[in-house]
Design an enzyme around this catalytic site. Structure first.
Site, PDB file in Angstrom:
ATOM      1  N   LYS A 122       0.830  -1.213   0.000  1.00  0.00           N
ATOM      2  CA  LYS A 122       0.000   0.000   0.000  1.00  0.00           C
ATOM      3  C   LYS A 122       0.856   1.251   0.000  1.00  0.00           C
ATOM      4  CE  LYS A 122      -4.552  -1.466   1.195  1.00  0.00           C
ATOM      5  NZ  LYS A 122      -5.729  -1.350   2.042  1.00  0.00           N
ATOM      6  N   LYS A 204      -3.910 -10.749  -6.972  1.00  0.00           N
ATOM      7  CA  LYS A 204      -5.200 -11.059  -6.334  1.00  0.00           C
ATOM      8  C   LYS A 204      -6.316 -10.158  -6.871  1.00  0.00           C
ATOM      9  CE  LYS A 204      -5.870  -8.419  -2.321  1.00  0.00           C
ATOM     10  NZ  LYS A 204      -6.105  -8.082  -0.965  1.00  0.00           N
ATOM     11  N   LYS A 207     -10.916  -4.937  -5.242  1.00  0.00           N
ATOM     12  CA  LYS A 207     -11.901  -3.911  -5.604  1.00  0.00           C
ATOM     13  C   LYS A 207     -11.220  -2.591  -5.941  1.00  0.00           C
ATOM     14  CE  LYS A 207     -12.971  -3.766  -0.668  1.00  0.00           C
ATOM     15  NZ  LYS A 207     -13.276  -4.913   0.121  1.00  0.00           N
TER      16      LYS A 207
HETATM   17  P1  TYM Z   1     -10.703  -6.715   3.042  1.00  0.00           P
HETATM   18  O1  TYM Z   1     -11.795  -5.740   3.286  1.00  0.00           O
HETATM   19  O2  TYM Z   1      -9.627  -6.336   2.094  1.00  0.00           O
HETATM   20  O3  TYM Z   1     -11.321  -8.077   2.538  1.00  0.00           O
HETATM   21  C1  TYM Z   1     -12.377  -8.721   3.242  1.00  0.00           C
HETATM   22  C2  TYM Z   1     -12.157 -10.227   3.215  1.00  0.00           C
HETATM   23  O4  TYM Z   1     -12.064 -10.681   1.865  1.00  0.00           O
HETATM   24  C3  TYM Z   1     -10.869 -11.449   1.693  1.00  0.00           C
HETATM   25  N1  TYM Z   1     -10.384 -11.247   0.311  1.00  0.00           N
HETATM   26  C4  TYM Z   1     -10.184 -12.231  -0.559  1.00  0.00           C
HETATM   27  N2  TYM Z   1     -10.337 -13.558  -0.467  1.00  0.00           N
HETATM   28  C5  TYM Z   1     -10.046 -14.293  -1.562  1.00  0.00           C
HETATM   29  N3  TYM Z   1      -9.609 -13.762  -2.734  1.00  0.00           N
HETATM   30  C6  TYM Z   1      -9.441 -12.431  -2.876  1.00  0.00           C
HETATM   31  N4  TYM Z   1      -9.040 -11.915  -4.030  1.00  0.00           N
HETATM   32  C7  TYM Z   1      -9.731 -11.598  -1.750  1.00  0.00           C
HETATM   33  N5  TYM Z   1      -9.676 -10.256  -1.552  1.00  0.00           N
HETATM   34  C8  TYM Z   1     -10.076 -10.064  -0.274  1.00  0.00           C
HETATM   35  C9  TYM Z   1      -9.905 -10.879   2.723  1.00  0.00           C
HETATM   36  O5  TYM Z   1      -8.886 -11.795   3.036  1.00  0.00           O
HETATM   37  C10 TYM Z   1     -10.830 -10.629   3.891  1.00  0.00           C
HETATM   38  O6  TYM Z   1     -11.029 -11.814   4.638  1.00  0.00           O
HETATM   39  N6  TYM Z   1      -7.913  -6.168   7.149  1.00  0.00           N
HETATM   40  C11 TYM Z   1      -9.093  -6.804   6.594  1.00  0.00           C
HETATM   41  C12 TYM Z   1     -10.365  -6.408   7.304  1.00  0.00           C
HETATM   42  C13 TYM Z   1     -10.317  -6.620   8.782  1.00  0.00           C
HETATM   43  C14 TYM Z   1     -10.405  -7.852   9.456  1.00  0.00           C
HETATM   44  C15 TYM Z   1     -10.357  -7.521  10.838  1.00  0.00           C
HETATM   45  C16 TYM Z   1     -10.510  -9.176   9.030  1.00  0.00           C
HETATM   46  C17 TYM Z   1     -10.233  -5.620   9.708  1.00  0.00           C
HETATM   47  N7  TYM Z   1     -10.251  -6.167  10.945  1.00  0.00           N
HETATM   48  C18 TYM Z   1     -10.415  -8.523  11.817  1.00  0.00           C
HETATM   49  C19 TYM Z   1     -10.569 -10.161  10.018  1.00  0.00           C
HETATM   50  C20 TYM Z   1     -10.523  -9.829  11.375  1.00  0.00           C
HETATM   51  C21 TYM Z   1      -9.222  -6.397   5.136  1.00  0.00           C
HETATM   52  O7  TYM Z   1      -8.709  -5.418   4.712  1.00  0.00           O
HETATM   53  O8  TYM Z   1     -10.062  -7.195   4.420  1.00  0.00           O
END
Ligand code: TYM
Length: 341
Positions: A122, A204, A207
């Protein structure tokens, strides 16, 4: 994964996960995380949240952020998470998250934070805004998880490193002050844990990708889904099989497998002697069918503003109550002043 949970299931295990409201979630978010949340929500004590505090590590437009938070909350209800049975909350409405995050910052080393690959990535894409929040992001994520004493955290593979640092922080704190936090385990789907970009299948699906053809949004209409899959990058083999080096086809096979429950062998047999054209159409149709009920439900829920806000308020209230217990325990152990009366 169900086995892993069952093995620990003497008393009801706790599950927690959050998703950032930075844009409409993708098929990657859905197959890697949300679909999984829905599957385990019935059996475990679950808390799910919209991670809006995390999203401001990247600059957000205020009106858009508000709308995205509402949409994300509605999507969580649309995938059939029951707000009566699960805690569904918006992170910024639960003050304990930011409070514990500050404390955990003081139990996390600069060196270990510097190794986080998401921070490194990032900071390359947002060179004009490498803020302290972006750097300290994993401590907030650790707070999210540890506050609820979660045993399991269903996430995609990209969050594995953040789960590792959460475990390290929890163990460090427990080592200093005695048992305080449950040390959580990640739950990462073998198929679906890492859905790749349709245009650059070594990256990956995200969005925030500048090329909209590279990702399927959960709210993309069927004709858009079909068009994006038809233009997905494959290879010149013209054979549907899961094999090293066939990143594009492997990704499509993973998606198809998640949506239909078919194994890779069954998929290869199904498309024996057929070209990629037929395969891509079948993948697109399976995704359209998978997303259809979610989209229909979303269209209804998003219009019910009063209901949505009731759920949000109720979710925040319960989340605050539960997480406050852990925060109180932590504050006492650290030695913050306690009133005697
Ligand atoms: P975020 O918002 O980027 O994504 C949400 C969830 O989607 C999963 N994910 C994917 N899984 C498979 N293939 C992909 N291409 C893909 N892109 C995203 C992510 O692994 C995630 O599970 N930091 C986290 C949000 C968060 C969180 C937490 C998660 C904040 N606090 C506590 C678990 C526990 C994030 O940015 O996810």
């Amino acid at each position: 994964m169900a086995d892993k949970i069952a093995a620990n299931n003497e008393k009801k295990q706790k599950v927690l996960s959050l998703i950032q409201p930075s844009g409409t979630p993708t098929l990657g978010n859905y197959l890697g995380a949300l679909k999984n949340w829905k599957d385990i929500a019935e059996q475990y004590d679950c808390a799910f949240g919209v991670a809006d505090l995390h999203s401001i590590t990247v600059r957000q437009e205020p009106a858009k952020l508000r709308e995205q938070v509402r949409n994300m909350y509605a999507l969580l209800l649309a995938i059939n998470l029951d707000p009566e049975k699960n805690i569904i909350f918006i992170q910024s409405q639960v003050p304990t998250h930011a409070q514990l995050a500050w404390i955990l910052n003081c139990y996390t080393q600069f060196g270990e934070m510097s190794r986080m690959t998401q921070f490194k990535d990032k900071s390359k894409t947002h060179t004009d805004n490498i803020n302290v929040g972006l750097f300290a992001y994993p401590a907030l994520m650790a707070a999210d998880i540890l506050l609820y004493q979660a045993n399991f955290v269903p996430v995609g593979a990209d969050q594995k490193q953040h789960l590792e640092i959460t475990r390290d922080i929890a163990e460090r704190f427990n080592g200093l002050y005695g048992p305080t936090f449950v040390v959580p385990e990640p739950l990462i789907m073998e198929t679906g844990g890492k859905i790749m970009s349709l245009q650059e299948p070594t990256k990956k699906m995200s969005k925030s990708d500048s090329n909209p053809k590279s990702f399927i949004s959960m709210l993309d209409k069927p004709d858009m889904v079909m068009r994006k899959f038809k233009s997905a990058v494959t290879d010149s083999d013209a054979k549907v099989e899961f094999k090293k080096g066939k990143d594009g086809v492997n990704n499509l096979m993973g998606i198809y497998s998640c949506c239909t429950g078919k194994t890779y062998d069954e998929i290869t047999a199904e498309f024996e002697g057929k070209g990629y054209g037929d395969f891509k159409v079948a993948v697109a149709e399976s995704v359209i069918e998978e997303l259809r009920p979610v989209q229909e439900s979303f269209e209804k829920i998003i219009k019910e503003r009063a209901y949505l806000e009731d759920c949000m308020k109720n979710g925040a209230e319960i989340a605050t109550k539960i997480s406050q217990r852990t925060l109180d325990k932590v504050m006492k152990k650290i030695g913050f002043y306690q009133f005697k009366g």
